[in-house]
Design an enzyme around this catalytic site. Sequence first.
Site, PDB file in Angstrom:
ATOM      1  N   ARG A 236       0.855  -1.181   0.000  1.00 22.99           N
ATOM      2  CA  ARG A 236       0.000   0.000   0.000  1.00 22.99           C
ATOM      3  C   ARG A 236       0.895   1.236   0.000  1.00 22.99           C
ATOM      4  NH1 ARG A 236      -3.353  -2.861  -1.474  1.00 22.99           N
ATOM      5  NH2 ARG A 236      -5.467  -3.245  -0.696  1.00 22.99           N
ATOM      6  N   ASP A 260       4.699   0.260  -6.853  1.00 25.96           N
ATOM      7  CA  ASP A 260       3.475  -0.051  -7.594  1.00 25.96           C
ATOM      8  C   ASP A 260       2.247   0.599  -6.970  1.00 25.96           C
ATOM      9  OD1 ASP A 260       2.043  -1.623  -9.686  1.00 25.96           O
ATOM     10  OD2 ASP A 260       1.173  -2.650  -7.941  1.00 25.96           O
ATOM     11  N   GLU A 265      -4.336   7.476  -5.316  1.00 29.35           N
ATOM     12  CA  GLU A 265      -4.403   6.854  -6.630  1.00 29.35           C
ATOM     13  C   GLU A 265      -5.682   7.265  -7.344  1.00 29.35           C
ATOM     14  OE1 GLU A 265      -1.771   2.911  -5.420  1.00 29.35           O
ATOM     15  OE2 GLU A 265      -3.952   2.740  -5.562  1.00 29.35           O
ATOM     16  N   HIS A 287      -0.159   0.440  -9.883  1.00 25.06           N
ATOM     17  CA  HIS A 287      -0.953  -0.479  -9.057  1.00 25.06           C
ATOM     18  C   HIS A 287      -1.464  -1.663  -9.880  1.00 25.06           C
ATOM     19  CE1 HIS A 287      -3.455  -0.608  -5.103  1.00 25.06           C
ATOM     20  NE2 HIS A 287      -3.232  -1.838  -5.564  1.00 25.06           N
TER      21      HIS A 287
END
Length: 320
Positions: A236, A260, A265, A287
């Site tokens: 996360r 990632d 986001e 992600h």
Amino acid sequence: MSQPTVVFLDRATIPEQIILPQLKMDHIWREYDFTSPELTLERSLGAQVLISNKVVLNADILSQLPELKLIAVCATGVNNVDLDYCAAHGIAVTNIQGYATQCVPEHVVAMMFALRRNLKGYHQDIEAGEWQRNKQFCFFTHPIGDIAGSTLGIIGGGVLGQAMAQLAKALGMKVIFAEHKGSSTCRSGYMPFQDVLQQSDILTLHCPLTEQTRNLIGRDEFTQMKSSAILINTGRGGLVDESALVEALEQGYIAGAGVDVFTQEPADEGNPLIANAQLPNLLLTPHVAWGSDSAITKLVGILIDNIDGYFSGHEQNRVI
């Protein structure tokens, strides 16, 4: 009960080529590609089941949905749902577990090799004409390291962490697991958090985001790591202080990072990582570590089974 209404609030988080299995029960299905916070309540009204990947379902919204029975989270993380409210008001919550035990570790390994061998840096140098200027059959502007024989530190000993360890060992790596930060004792098979920071050649994060793990890795932690170390975060975004990470890369506290997941986001241009995406030792992906077609096919199968299981009285993957 009459036919339950099932609402998928962010269907576009599943690639369009992935076909969702049909629910076994009779039902009414509504789906939306994306749902903004302003539309969440309106689209959720009348639903007995809400499916959400990342749409936030807080107490204010949930308190206005008296018919809601089940929130089926289309992911492992459930930090977008007010679990305390659900527990207090009898709303069941399920999540998806165990679907990404191949694709997330493979993504970590891909980042690991790319960073250790400085593939991005070499690509950028070729684009900049370094090979032509060098006039040799090859050139060495960045160090190239091997993975075999190095030490992988893993923060998070759950299903993903264990799968990561298995793959790393197959690559010839030594694997160590970190105990909870600040813990005075260690469980069997774990090492003190600080020791893992100091010994790891590559540190990978696979723990949930909680108030205890927010900014788990910050400036103090980077200064304790090897200057040759690599950090990889597919967990996360909030686990890592992003500004401190940029500083660590620029100042040479660590050698590289693969990221990632981001604190917000989609990440915008104000995000420190996006603003410094040109750094040769920083590798960013949006992600997608969880997102191989085979993993998502498995995910949607579990999602539908979770909903069918709830209505048939067979509980599975229950968070609450």
